[in-house]
Motif scaffolding. Structure first.
Motif, short mmCIF file in Angstrom:
data_model
loop_
_atom_site.label_atom_id
_atom_site.label_comp_id
_atom_site.label_asym_id
_atom_site.label_seq_id
_atom_site.Cartn_x
_atom_site.Cartn_y
_atom_site.Cartn_z
N HIS A 25 0.85 -1.20 0.00
CA HIS A 25 0.00 0.00 0.00
C HIS A 25 0.88 1.24 0.00
N ASP A 26 0.29 2.36 -0.38
CA ASP A 26 1.08 3.58 -0.57
C ASP A 26 1.38 4.33 0.72
N GLU B 243 4.64 -3.85 2.56
CA GLU B 243 4.29 -5.02 1.73
C GLU B 243 4.05 -6.28 2.58
N TRP B 244 3.92 -6.11 3.88
CA TRP B 244 3.73 -7.25 4.77
C TRP B 244 2.25 -7.57 4.92
N PHE B 245 1.93 -8.86 4.84
CA PHE B 245 0.56 -9.32 4.97
C PHE B 245 0.46 -10.40 6.04
N LYS C 235 -6.12 -0.80 1.80
CA LYS C 235 -6.25 -1.24 3.18
C LYS C 235 -7.33 -0.34 3.76
N VAL C 236 -8.29 -0.93 4.44
CA VAL C 236 -9.40 -0.15 4.96
C VAL C 236 -9.34 -0.11 6.48
N GLU C 237 -9.67 1.03 7.03
CA GLU C 237 -9.50 1.24 8.47
C GLU C 237 -10.54 0.53 9.30
N LYS D 271 -4.17 3.02 -0.62
CA LYS D 271 -4.46 2.35 -1.90
C LYS D 271 -3.40 1.30 -2.19
N LEU D 272 -3.84 0.14 -2.70
CA LEU D 272 -2.89 -0.91 -3.04
C LEU D 272 -2.10 -0.51 -4.27
#
Length: 185
Positions: free
Chosen positions: A113-114, A131-133, A169-171, A119-120
């Motif tokens: 994400h930025d 970049e960690w998931f 990513k959504v809060e 945003k991805l």
């Protein structure tokens, strides 16, 4: 009810001693037990939706359970696209410091994400914090993709940008994230 079939039967040996044993019934499984075991096998469970477990060293198509659209790279942008298009939809799963990452084999860059809007994007040259998931299985089947942002995990979902839905990513709570399936290729 006669229980003669489970009563101990005497067996004599050559030393003239007697040992009592219970015979084993011919049925060695409980009716319905094998059907219940399907839920323990994620690939064959009715809840799996055909999903594999995301694991380093494998390549996947990451697809929304509800729409069937996949995370794709189109013209350098991360989009959610229907299968069969010209977008790059394969993602190599890697691991760094226990965190999963997804590298696009065409661009050689990592999904992330930025940091500002969330945003991805697919521009990371290395598998680092943005970049960690973390991947969490849902009770209904499928997985929620969670991304790090400082000391918090944020689910991957959609947000509105310029009148369009974009992956980000959504809060909001994990329940607002998209449920994904990982199709191993």
């Amino acid at each position: 009810m006669a229980l003669d079939h489970i009563q101990p039967k005497p067996i004599s040996d050559h030393k003239q001693s007697t040992v009592y044993t219970c015979p084993t019934p011919p049925e060695s499984t409980t009716p319905g037990l094998l059907e219940d075991l399907d839920d323990l096998d994620p690939l064959h469970s009715p809840k799996s939706n055909g999903s594999s477990v995301p694991w380093p060293g494998s390549t996947f198509i990451i697809s929304s359970v509800s729409t069937g659209h996949a995370i794709a790279l189109r013209g350098g942008q991360v989009v959610l696209a229907p299968p069969g298009g010209r977008e790059s939809i394969h993602w190599e799963c890697v691991e760094t410091k226990g965190w999963l990452g997804f590298r696009n084999p065409v661009s050689g860059k990592f999904l992330g994400h930025d940091g500002r809007s969330g945003k991805l994007r697919c521009s990371g040259r290395a598998h680092e914090g943005w970049e960690w998931f973390c991947v969490r299985q849902t009770p209904e089947g499928g997985y929620v993709l969670l991304m790090t942002h400082w000391e918090k995990l944020w689910p991957v979902g959609t947000m509105m940008e310029g009148g369009e839905k974009v992956l980000a990513k959504v809060e909001n709570a994990v329940s607002d994230g998209i449920v994904w399936k990982f199709i191993k290729v």
